[in-house]
Design a protein around this motif. Sequence first.
Motif, PDB file in Angstrom:
ATOM      1  N   SER A  65       0.568  -7.758  -3.007  1.00  0.00           N
ATOM      2  CA  SER A  65      -0.718  -8.201  -2.475  1.00  0.00           C
ATOM      3  C   SER A  65      -1.698  -7.055  -2.566  1.00  0.00           C
ATOM      4  N   LYS A  66      -2.957  -7.369  -2.456  1.00  0.00           N
ATOM      5  CA  LYS A  66      -3.989  -6.337  -2.493  1.00  0.00           C
ATOM      6  C   LYS A  66      -4.107  -5.677  -1.128  1.00  0.00           C
ATOM      7  N   PRO A  67      -4.350  -4.358  -1.048  1.00  0.00           N
ATOM      8  CA  PRO A  67      -4.383  -3.459  -2.196  1.00  0.00           C
ATOM      9  C   PRO A  67      -3.015  -2.785  -2.408  1.00  0.00           C
ATOM     10  N   ASN A  68      -2.287  -3.186  -3.413  1.00  0.00           N
ATOM     11  CA  ASN A  68      -1.053  -2.517  -3.857  1.00  0.00           C
ATOM     12  C   ASN A  68       0.035  -2.441  -2.787  1.00  0.00           C
TER      13      ASN A  68
END
Length: 344
Positions: A235-238
């Motif tokens: 998922s964002k962010p990383n």
Amino acid sequence: MKPTKIKTILIGLGRIASKLEKDPYRKKPCTHMGVLMSDWGKSQFDFLFGFDTSPEVCLEFQNQWKTQSETVFPGPYVKNNSSTIDLAIIATPSHTHEFYAKKCLQLGIKNLLIEKPVAMSKRGAKSIAKLAKAKKARVWINHERRYHPSYVFVRDELKKGNFGILKSIRASVFTSAKNPGIAFSKFGGGPLLHDGTHAMDLIHWLVGKPKLIFAKMERPKKGMVETRAFACFESKPNVEIVLDVSGGRDYFQFEIDIHTSSHRIICSNDGFQFFESAPSKLYKGFQSLKLYQPKQFPKPESSNAFLGIYKEIQSVIHGKSDHMEGTLSENIQILESIESIYRH
């Protein structure tokens, strides 16, 4: 002026509805009736009737709570008084949730609390949502950990950045195939749908809807429900996420293991553990993780998830708030994530 009590019916009188209140180890209240019959619950809710298709279950319920129940829904009481019912709680087996939700909406009941999963599929959940929108009704789904003060504390601290930058999450739900219950029944859905939905809900709650990267299913025979579901998301962010939902254990374990740039937090049914980066006593010039207890972490006596969701329902129905946690739209996304694992 004191608000009018919320007139409530309960559909399904089994474990999570009532029976688990007899478990001597569980923190009370731990069932829907436990909340409704608590001192706070009695001051806010007017319990009208219970329904279950089993006469034996109805009799046990009546003896336990000294109240009335019926074996047929909607029954004469609801047929004659549906316009005065404020809240219907659906705690029946998962494969019947969609049926009872639609029955309640068609009767004009404006507030529903449905046990997880809301339906057996995304399609079923969308069907409920369409009817609820047409009837201008509100629907909650009981993923109760969202309301547990300890989980809320962890989420809030992560959002504030007090635990550093979130890096990875490992969620595991381990159950016993020796006593699998509904999860392995003829009605469909294995441990991923029936038990893993709690873990998937917390993942969505913490980071939003993740993207599936890899999934593996294990089934003893073709056509049977899974004994294990293993999946990797990002998922964002990383943020990297691993989900492992497995049967065949001699124990039950629910755990969310969170790693950040400076902390590790373990949230489980066995309790919460917090670790922070500190100079290592094992390796010179290195940092290690040191066990500690955050000062603001909720005390055990204040940690009860069931009260949380009912307090939200009470607040929304009486117009004090419009905030809802376990919404239908969120649960449709949760089912989308679960179905993506099944399809992979």
